[in-house]
Motif scaffolding. Structure first.
Motif, PDB file in Angstrom:
ATOM      1  N   ILE A  10       0.859  -1.186   0.000  1.00 25.26           N
ATOM      2  CA  ILE A  10       0.000   0.000   0.000  1.00 25.26           C
ATOM      3  C   ILE A  10       0.893   1.233   0.000  1.00 25.26           C
ATOM      4  O   ILE A  10       1.649   1.462   0.950  1.00 25.26           O
ATOM      5  CB  ILE A  10      -0.925   0.022   1.229  1.00 25.26           C
ATOM      6  CG1 ILE A  10      -1.671  -1.318   1.363  1.00 25.26           C
ATOM      7  CG2 ILE A  10      -1.903   1.180   1.131  1.00 25.26           C
ATOM      8  CD1 ILE A  10      -2.569  -1.654   0.216  1.00 25.26           C
ATOM      9  N   LEU A  12       1.315   5.396  -0.410  1.00 24.90           N
ATOM     10  CA  LEU A  12       0.592   6.660  -0.292  1.00 24.90           C
ATOM     11  C   LEU A  12       1.369   7.846  -0.853  1.00 24.90           C
ATOM     12  O   LEU A  12       0.779   8.903  -1.105  1.00 24.90           O
ATOM     13  CB  LEU A  12       0.250   6.935   1.174  1.00 24.90           C
ATOM     14  CG  LEU A  12      -0.559   5.855   1.908  1.00 24.90           C
ATOM     15  CD1 LEU A  12      -0.804   6.275   3.341  1.00 24.90           C
ATOM     16  CD2 LEU A  12      -1.862   5.585   1.189  1.00 24.90           C
ATOM     17  N   ALA A  49      -7.652   4.931   1.251  1.00 24.31           N
ATOM     18  CA  ALA A  49      -6.623   4.024   1.768  1.00 24.31           C
ATOM     19  C   ALA A  49      -7.183   3.098   2.845  1.00 24.31           C
ATOM     20  O   ALA A  49      -6.906   1.895   2.855  1.00 24.31           O
ATOM     21  CB  ALA A  49      -5.441   4.818   2.305  1.00 24.31           C
ATOM     22  N   ILE A  53      -7.199  -0.959   2.653  1.00 22.70           N
ATOM     23  CA  ILE A  53      -6.470  -1.794   3.622  1.00 22.70           C
ATOM     24  C   ILE A  53      -7.411  -2.791   4.274  1.00 22.70           C
ATOM     25  O   ILE A  53      -7.090  -3.988   4.386  1.00 22.70           O
ATOM     26  CB  ILE A  53      -5.799  -0.896   4.682  1.00 22.70           C
ATOM     27  CG1 ILE A  53      -4.670  -0.080   4.051  1.00 22.70           C
ATOM     28  CG2 ILE A  53      -5.273  -1.736   5.847  1.00 22.70           C
ATOM     29  CD1 ILE A  53      -4.151   1.047   4.930  1.00 22.70           C
ATOM     30  N   VAL A  63      -0.781  -7.600   3.951  1.00 17.12           N
ATOM     31  CA  VAL A  63      -0.818  -6.159   3.713  1.00 17.12           C
ATOM     32  C   VAL A  63       0.463  -5.530   4.243  1.00 17.12           C
ATOM     33  O   VAL A  63       0.797  -5.679   5.423  1.00 17.12           O
ATOM     34  CB  VAL A  63      -2.048  -5.522   4.390  1.00 17.12           C
ATOM     35  CG1 VAL A  63      -2.011  -4.000   4.248  1.00 17.12           C
ATOM     36  CG2 VAL A  63      -3.331  -6.079   3.787  1.00 17.12           C
ATOM     37  N   GLY A  65       2.096  -1.826   4.441  1.00 18.39           N
ATOM     38  CA  GLY A  65       1.878  -0.403   4.232  1.00 18.39           C
ATOM     39  C   GLY A  65       3.185   0.361   4.257  1.00 18.39           C
ATOM     40  O   GLY A  65       3.904   0.323   5.249  1.00 18.39           O
ATOM     41  N   CYS A  67       4.021   3.225   5.020  1.00 16.89           N
ATOM     42  CA  CYS A  67       3.407   4.362   5.707  1.00 16.89           C
ATOM     43  C   CYS A  67       3.622   4.205   7.206  1.00 16.89           C
ATOM     44  O   CYS A  67       4.207   3.218   7.660  1.00 16.89           O
ATOM     45  CB  CYS A  67       1.907   4.414   5.397  1.00 16.89           C
ATOM     46  SG  CYS A  67       1.001   2.932   5.897  1.00 16.89           S
ATOM     47  N   LEU A  72      -2.124   1.851   9.612  1.00 19.75           N
ATOM     48  CA  LEU A  72      -2.571   0.453   9.543  1.00 19.75           C
ATOM     49  C   LEU A  72      -3.336   0.069  10.804  1.00 19.75           C
ATOM     50  O   LEU A  72      -4.341  -0.641  10.733  1.00 19.75           O
ATOM     51  CB  LEU A  72      -1.369  -0.472   9.345  1.00 19.75           C
ATOM     52  CG  LEU A  72      -0.585  -0.285   8.044  1.00 19.75           C
ATOM     53  CD1 LEU A  72       0.737  -1.038   8.097  1.00 19.75           C
ATOM     54  CD2 LEU A  72      -1.403  -0.765   6.855  1.00 19.75           C
ATOM     55  N   ALA A  91       4.218  -2.750   8.636  1.00 24.23           N
ATOM     56  CA  ALA A  91       4.490  -1.361   8.280  1.00 24.23           C
ATOM     57  C   ALA A  91       5.930  -1.296   7.804  1.00 24.23           C
ATOM     58  O   ALA A  91       6.840  -1.814   8.465  1.00 24.23           O
ATOM     59  CB  ALA A  91       4.271  -0.442   9.475  1.00 24.23           C
TER      60      ALA A  91
END
Length: 603
Positions: A10, A12, A49, A53, A63, A65, A67, A72, A91
């Motif tokens: 994911i 951003l 987002a 998610i 998943v 992220g 970010c 999350l 993450a």
């Protein structure tokens, strides 16, 4: 890969996207999901987002992220169930220097974090105590192992972390895990705190029992033998020898048995793969068989199936836990690998074919099941356009394409590749069972006498068909009874098409026309309009839905009286309402719906 679930990155920000691109270059099977208004070039785009998610996690994706971890955490608050079922969530900092497992640490997240750190030159922020201080976790055994007593892990791990003496007895399995240096070997007659065994045992209170995949199961059976009988026979044999079914790593047999329903059912019952061997491969093992059979050799060209198959899987020096046993039409044998694991990649698999519908084209309308099928395949077969639409999932996998109109050749190619032991995705647009390739696959299987083709496991993965997206765009035109009719006479006689048009008109069905007309076929659509005009009002709504799910999409709503077939091409789906269907302008958007109730009744 550290996890069997598909991996979604994911992204951003553009900085995060650069890191994602570096990762994908090294791990092409991952899928990059990018924020649509910020990222250019992502495999899939999204607007929301948090919703993305949550949706991916709910579908079982891993998943990751790129970010802040808090994003999350907030997205998945309330969705975490328990440590045994949660899919991995990590993450990853935008620069790729820190990877933090948040959920599913012992279900792939920790290993994946370490893999990312290795590839990107960063650090894995592992927080689980066992991994940090011990270097292993009892509830995260190697692939194929089974933890029989998960409730006992916490207390035993706490004792290890406290520096207390914890005893281990290893009866079988890989001697490198868990590391013996962390334990004291259990003495004779002593109940071990951690027991590694392939036997069926009753654990004592607080005992951790792990079952490694040390056993190979060999099967022979007569043609079309009863599946339930084989299952019961195998369960009885294992039980009589005190062997745990969880210790079976793979099931072996001769390739002639690849299409046997009993063998497939046993594989499903034990949740273990079938590996198939040519008769010549099994014959090479004859000197090592305790019970060679001249009768079997005369039948199929090798002196044993069950016993030879387990040696092909577990090694020529494997020890027989069960020599060949026979009951009625079945034979089985079990061998235990000595100093190495059972080779679950030996021989070949029966093969698996996914017939996958990727929807109208936009990745937003592609199901998670379709993505998983393609990501999990060895190769992909399809028309060039459809392969391009799924390129983000295909990555560097081998592809086999062909021209439009060569559908039968594509179906046969996919089956042949699967029959070689590969996992294959045959992709088509829309839904594979609606005017698409699933029917061709089953026609070929039904007609063939090739047992290798018949042995292929076929899974049809549904997709969103054009009529479904058209209905969604319009509102609810299929709110009551409807039917689909193809106006192509390439495979359907014109007389049959006319008969169906007349019946649908008389039945007052909402209709959707597939393949309405081409440059050559120009008569049936005007005929269809005239037939319908005789059975429903001239004000009946007609929707022309072109290039659905693609950038060129357009939708026009008119009436049956004003409908001009000349404007329709092969990229258009035509929806014609029933006598009850209504159309109206909804703040500038054309809408159509068909009431659910008969005779004006509402429910």
């Amino acid at each position: 890969m550290p996890t069997e679930t598909p991996i979604a990155l994911i992204v951003l920000t553009q900085a995060g996207y650069e890191t994602a691109r570096r990762l994908k270059a090294m791990l092409p099977e991952i899928v990059i999901f990018g924020k649509g208004d910020r990222i250019d070039g992502a495999d899939c785009v999204f607007d929301d987002a948090m919703e993305t998610i949550r949706g991916l996690h709910g579908e079982g994706w891993t998943v990751v992220g790129l970010c802040a971890a808090g994003i999350l955490v907030r997205a998945l608050a309330g969705m975490a169930s328990d440590k045994w079922r949660d899919a991995p969530v990590l993450a990853l900092s935008e620069d790729g220097q820190v990877a933090v497992p948040l959920l599913g640490g012992h279900h792939g997240a920790n290993k994946l974090a370490c893999r990312f750190a290795e590839l990107l030159g960063g650090q894995a922020a592992i927080t689980t105590a066992g991994d940090r201080r011990l270097g292993f976790a009892l509830d995260d055994p190697p692939t194929g192992w089974t933890l029989k007593t998960p409730d006992a892990v916490k207390a035993v791990t706490a004792r290890l972390l406290a520096g207390e003496t914890v005893t281990l007895r290893r009866e079988c399995g890989d001697a490198s895990w868990p590391p013996a240096t962390a334990f004291r070997e259990a003495g004779p007659g002593q109940v071990a705190d951690v027991l590694i065994t392939d036997r069926v045992i009753k654990a004592t209170d607080g005992q951790v029992v792990l079952v490694p995949p040390t056993l190979a199961l060999g099967i022979g059976c007569e043609r079309m033998a009863d599946a339930g009988g084989l299952r019961d026979f195998v369960r009885t044999v294992l039980s009589s020898e005190g062997l745990d079914p969880a210790a079976i790593a793979a099931i072996g047999s001769v390739d002639l048995k690849g299409d046997e329903p009993a063998l497939k059912a046993l594989s499903a019952d034990l949740d273990r793969p079938v590996r198939l061997f040519a008769a010549a491969e099994l014959e090479d093992l004859t000197p090592h068989l305790p019970n060679p059979s001249d009768v079997v050799f005369q039948e199929i060209g090798c002196h044993g199936v069950a016993e030879a198959s387990v040696l092909a899987l577990a090694g020529r020096d494997a020890r027989f836990a069960v020599e060949k046993q026979r009951r009625g039409p079945y034979t089985c044998a079990v061998a235990r690998a000595r100093d190495k694991s059972v080779d679950t990649g030996a021989g070949k698999a029966p093969g698996r074919l996914f017939v996958v519908g990727i929807g109208p084209g936009d990745t937003l309308y592609r199901t998670g099941a379709a993505a998983r099928a393609i990501l999990g395949s060895d190769c992909v077969v399809g028309y060039r356009l459809y392969l391009d639409l799924a390129r983000d999932l295909i990555g560097g996998k081998p592809t086999h394409d062909s021209e439009l109109g060569e559908e039968a050749a594509r179906a046969r190619k996919a089956l042949e590749l699967a029959a070689q032991g590969q996992t294959v995705s045959l992709v088509c647009s829309g839904d594979p069972g609606i005017y698409a390739l699933a029917t061709l696959v089953f026609e070929l299987i039904e007609a063939t006498e090739d047992r290798a083709l018949r042995a292929v496991d076929v899974d049809v993965v549904p997709g969103i068909s054009a009529f479904q997206l058209a209905a969604a765009r319009l509102g609810a035109p299929m709110g009551h009874d409807f039917c689909l009719i193809s106006l192509s006479d390439l495979l359907t006689p014109v007389a049959a098409i006319r008969m169906r048009l007349k019946a649908a008109a008389e039945g007052d069905f909402v209709l959707a026309f597939y393949n309405p007309q081409s440059k050559r076929r120009r008569t049936l659509l005007p005929e269809a309009r005239d037939i319908l005009m005789a059975h429903r009002p001239p004000t009946t709504p007609v929707a022309l839905c072109r290039q659905l799910g693609r950038p060129e999409e357009s939708i026009t709503v008119t009436t049956l009286a004003d409908f001009d077939p000349a404007v329709v091409d092969m990229f258009t789906l035509v929806v014609i309402g029933s006598s009850e269907t209504r159309a109206f302008d909804h703040a500038g958007t054309p809408r159509a719906f068909t009431p659910r109730g008969y005779a004006g009744k509402q429910t």
